[in-house]
Design an enzyme around this catalytic site. Structure first.
Site, PDB file in Angstrom:
ATOM      1  N   ASP A   1       0.849  -1.187   0.000  1.00 26.97           N
ATOM      2  CA  ASP A   1       0.000   0.000   0.000  1.00 26.97           C
ATOM      3  C   ASP A   1       0.892   1.247   0.000  1.00 26.97           C
ATOM      4  O   ASP A   1       1.885   1.327   0.723  1.00 26.97           O
ATOM      5  CB  ASP A   1      -0.914  -0.003   1.233  1.00 26.97           C
ATOM      6  CG  ASP A   1      -2.067   0.976   1.099  1.00 26.97           C
ATOM      7  OD1 ASP A   1      -3.226   0.533   0.986  1.00 26.97           O
ATOM      8  OD2 ASP A   1      -1.810   2.214   1.103  1.00 26.97           O
ATOM      9  N   ILE A   2       0.508   2.240  -0.814  1.00 32.21           N
ATOM     10  CA  ILE A   2       1.310   3.458  -0.955  1.00 32.21           C
ATOM     11  C   ILE A   2       1.294   4.302   0.322  1.00 32.21           C
ATOM     12  O   ILE A   2       2.203   5.116   0.557  1.00 32.21           O
ATOM     13  CB  ILE A   2       0.796   4.271  -2.170  1.00 32.21           C
ATOM     14  CG1 ILE A   2       1.869   5.176  -2.733  1.00 32.21           C
ATOM     15  CG2 ILE A   2      -0.468   5.044  -1.852  1.00 32.21           C
ATOM     16  CD1 ILE A   2       1.538   5.744  -4.121  1.00 32.21           C
TER      17      ILE A   2
ATOM     18  N   ASN B   1     -12.958  -3.338   2.342  1.00 31.72           N
ATOM     19  CA  ASN B   1     -13.962  -2.300   2.545  1.00 31.72           C
ATOM     20  C   ASN B   1     -14.926  -2.302   1.354  1.00 31.72           C
ATOM     21  O   ASN B   1     -14.505  -2.528   0.212  1.00 31.72           O
ATOM     22  CB  ASN B   1     -13.289  -0.933   2.682  1.00 31.72           C
ATOM     23  CG  ASN B   1     -12.403  -0.851   3.912  1.00 31.72           C
ATOM     24  OD1 ASN B   1     -12.733  -1.383   4.960  1.00 31.72           O
ATOM     25  ND2 ASN B   1     -11.245  -0.208   3.781  1.00 31.72           N
TER      26      ASN B   1
ATOM     27  N   GLY C   1     -15.911   2.612   3.600  1.00 35.22           N
ATOM     28  CA  GLY C   1     -14.588   3.236   3.499  1.00 35.22           C
ATOM     29  C   GLY C   1     -13.809   2.826   2.269  1.00 35.22           C
ATOM     30  O   GLY C   1     -12.582   2.969   2.232  1.00 35.22           O
ATOM     31  N   GLN C   2     -14.509   2.340   1.240  1.00 33.61           N
ATOM     32  CA  GLN C   2     -13.803   1.929   0.014  1.00 33.61           C
ATOM     33  C   GLN C   2     -13.517   3.151  -0.854  1.00 33.61           C
ATOM     34  O   GLN C   2     -14.435   3.882  -1.221  1.00 33.61           O
ATOM     35  CB  GLN C   2     -14.660   0.919  -0.769  1.00 33.61           C
ATOM     36  CG  GLN C   2     -13.958   0.375  -2.003  1.00 33.61           C
ATOM     37  CD  GLN C   2     -14.817  -0.649  -2.757  1.00 33.61           C
ATOM     38  OE1 GLN C   2     -15.991  -0.846  -2.439  1.00 33.61           O
ATOM     39  NE2 GLN C   2     -14.221  -1.288  -3.739  1.00 33.61           N
ATOM     40  N   SER C   3     -12.228   3.362  -1.185  1.00 36.06           N
ATOM     41  CA  SER C   3     -11.869   4.522  -2.005  1.00 36.06           C
ATOM     42  C   SER C   3     -11.445   4.124  -3.415  1.00 36.06           C
ATOM     43  O   SER C   3     -11.384   4.978  -4.299  1.00 36.06           O
ATOM     44  CB  SER C   3     -10.752   5.327  -1.325  1.00 36.06           C
ATOM     45  OG  SER C   3      -9.598   4.538  -1.160  1.00 36.06           O
TER      46      SER C   3
ATOM     47  N   HIS D   1     -10.236  -5.288  -3.350  1.00 38.37           N
ATOM     48  CA  HIS D   1      -8.896  -5.468  -2.779  1.00 38.37           C
ATOM     49  C   HIS D   1      -9.005  -5.837  -1.317  1.00 38.37           C
ATOM     50  O   HIS D   1      -9.890  -5.351  -0.612  1.00 38.37           O
ATOM     51  CB  HIS D   1      -8.045  -4.201  -2.950  1.00 38.37           C
ATOM     52  CG  HIS D   1      -8.701  -2.942  -2.461  1.00 38.37           C
ATOM     53  ND1 HIS D   1      -9.673  -2.286  -3.170  1.00 38.37           N
ATOM     54  CD2 HIS D   1      -8.528  -2.223  -1.316  1.00 38.37           C
ATOM     55  CE1 HIS D   1     -10.064  -1.211  -2.504  1.00 38.37           C
ATOM     56  NE2 HIS D   1      -9.396  -1.154  -1.365  1.00 38.37           N
TER      57      HIS D   1
ATOM     58  N   HIS E   1      -6.972  -5.813   2.238  1.00 39.01           N
ATOM     59  CA  HIS E   1      -5.846  -5.245   2.984  1.00 39.01           C
ATOM     60  C   HIS E   1      -5.294  -6.345   3.898  1.00 39.01           C
ATOM     61  O   HIS E   1      -6.044  -6.949   4.665  1.00 39.01           O
ATOM     62  CB  HIS E   1      -6.304  -4.092   3.878  1.00 39.01           C
ATOM     63  CG  HIS E   1      -6.850  -2.905   3.155  1.00 39.01           C
ATOM     64  ND1 HIS E   1      -6.119  -1.746   2.962  1.00 39.01           N
ATOM     65  CD2 HIS E   1      -8.058  -2.664   2.595  1.00 39.01           C
ATOM     66  CE1 HIS E   1      -6.864  -0.852   2.326  1.00 39.01           C
ATOM     67  NE2 HIS E   1      -8.041  -1.379   2.088  1.00 39.01           N
TER      68      HIS E   1
HETATM   69  P1  5GP Z   1      -9.717   1.424   0.366  1.00 42.88           P
HETATM   70  O1  5GP Z   1      -9.785   2.751   1.056  1.00 42.88           O
HETATM   71  O2  5GP Z   1     -10.410   1.459  -0.975  1.00 42.88           O
HETATM   72  O3  5GP Z   1     -10.139   0.260   1.206  1.00 42.88           O
HETATM   73  O4  5GP Z   1      -8.188   1.151   0.094  1.00 42.88           O
HETATM   74  C1  5GP Z   1      -7.495   1.708  -0.988  1.00 42.88           C
HETATM   75  C2  5GP Z   1      -6.043   1.654  -0.639  1.00 42.88           C
HETATM   76  O5  5GP Z   1      -5.306   1.825  -1.838  1.00 42.88           O
HETATM   77  C3  5GP Z   1      -5.586   2.743   0.332  1.00 42.88           C
HETATM   78  O6  5GP Z   1      -5.037   2.138   1.489  1.00 42.88           O
HETATM   79  C4  5GP Z   1      -4.559   3.548  -0.470  1.00 42.88           C
HETATM   80  O7  5GP Z   1      -3.472   3.952   0.302  1.00 42.88           O
HETATM   81  C5  5GP Z   1      -4.152   2.568  -1.554  1.00 42.88           C
HETATM   82  N1  5GP Z   1      -3.754   3.179  -2.798  1.00 42.88           N
HETATM   83  C6  5GP Z   1      -4.444   4.139  -3.507  1.00 42.88           C
HETATM   84  N2  5GP Z   1      -3.794   4.451  -4.628  1.00 42.88           N
HETATM   85  C7  5GP Z   1      -2.672   3.686  -4.652  1.00 42.88           C
HETATM   86  C8  5GP Z   1      -1.588   3.566  -5.579  1.00 42.88           C
HETATM   87  O8  5GP Z   1      -1.533   4.222  -6.626  1.00 42.88           O
HETATM   88  N3  5GP Z   1      -0.613   2.675  -5.269  1.00 42.88           N
HETATM   89  C9  5GP Z   1      -0.654   1.918  -4.136  1.00 42.88           C
HETATM   90  N4  5GP Z   1       0.357   1.068  -3.913  1.00 42.88           N
HETATM   91  N5  5GP Z   1      -1.663   1.999  -3.236  1.00 42.88           N
HETATM   92  C10 5GP Z   1      -2.657   2.877  -3.505  1.00 42.88           C
END
Ligand code: 5GP
Ligand code: ZN
Length: 113
Positions: A29-30, A86, A92-94, A99, A101
């Site tokens: 994760d970034i 999520n 909380g899905q962005s 995916h 975690h």
């Molecule tokens: P969500 O909030 O959808 O459950 O998780 C999305 C995750 O993707 C976040 O933890 C965010 O840091 C990660 N993320 C978003 N864009 C990128 C990217 O371009 N590269 C990587 N490695 N992680 C990303």
């Protein structure tokens, strides 16, 4: 399709790869929330766990086995870890590509808030 995780899978966007096979891709994760924070995704674009159907059982089940393997290789299989996904806005899905975690390397809090 304008999906950042599809672009990561096909190499258009660079990522720190942890694991790859025909069905899944895993990368760091970034913006890590724990010492170990890996995202495990199916290569097939599925919007979220709410859109999984029976044709996805193999890849989704496989993700759990790969999570075990990554946890072991990361040295957190004995201390414990969290595997979560999520779903949607309130979940909380962005990023709208399914995916999981994999988080560990510290005591994680619960409830998530
Ligand atoms: P969500 O909030 O959808 O459950 O998780 C999305 C995750 O993707 C976040 O933890 C965010 O840091 C990660 N993320 C978003 N864009 C990128 C990217 O371009 N590269 C990587 N490695 N992680 C990303
Ligand atoms: Zn996608």
């Amino acid at each position: 399709m304008d999906c950042i995780f599809c672009k990561i899978i096909n190499g258009e966007i660079p990522s720190s790869k942890v694991y790859e096979d025909d069905l899944v891709y895993a990368f760091k994760d970034i913006n890590p929330e724990a010492p170990i924070h890996v995202l495990i995704v199916p290569k097939k674009h599925i919007e979220s766990a709410h859109q999984i159907d029976e044709s996805d059982f193999q890849s989704v089940g496989h993700i759990h086995l790969i999570a075990q393997q990554i946890a072991k290789e990361s040295g957190i299989d004995q201390s414990g870890y969290r595997l979560l996904t999520n779903i949607g806005k309130d979940g909380g899905q962005s990023v709208s590509h399914l995916h999981y975690h994999l988080l560990g390397g510290r005591q994680l809090k619960w409830p998530p808030g």
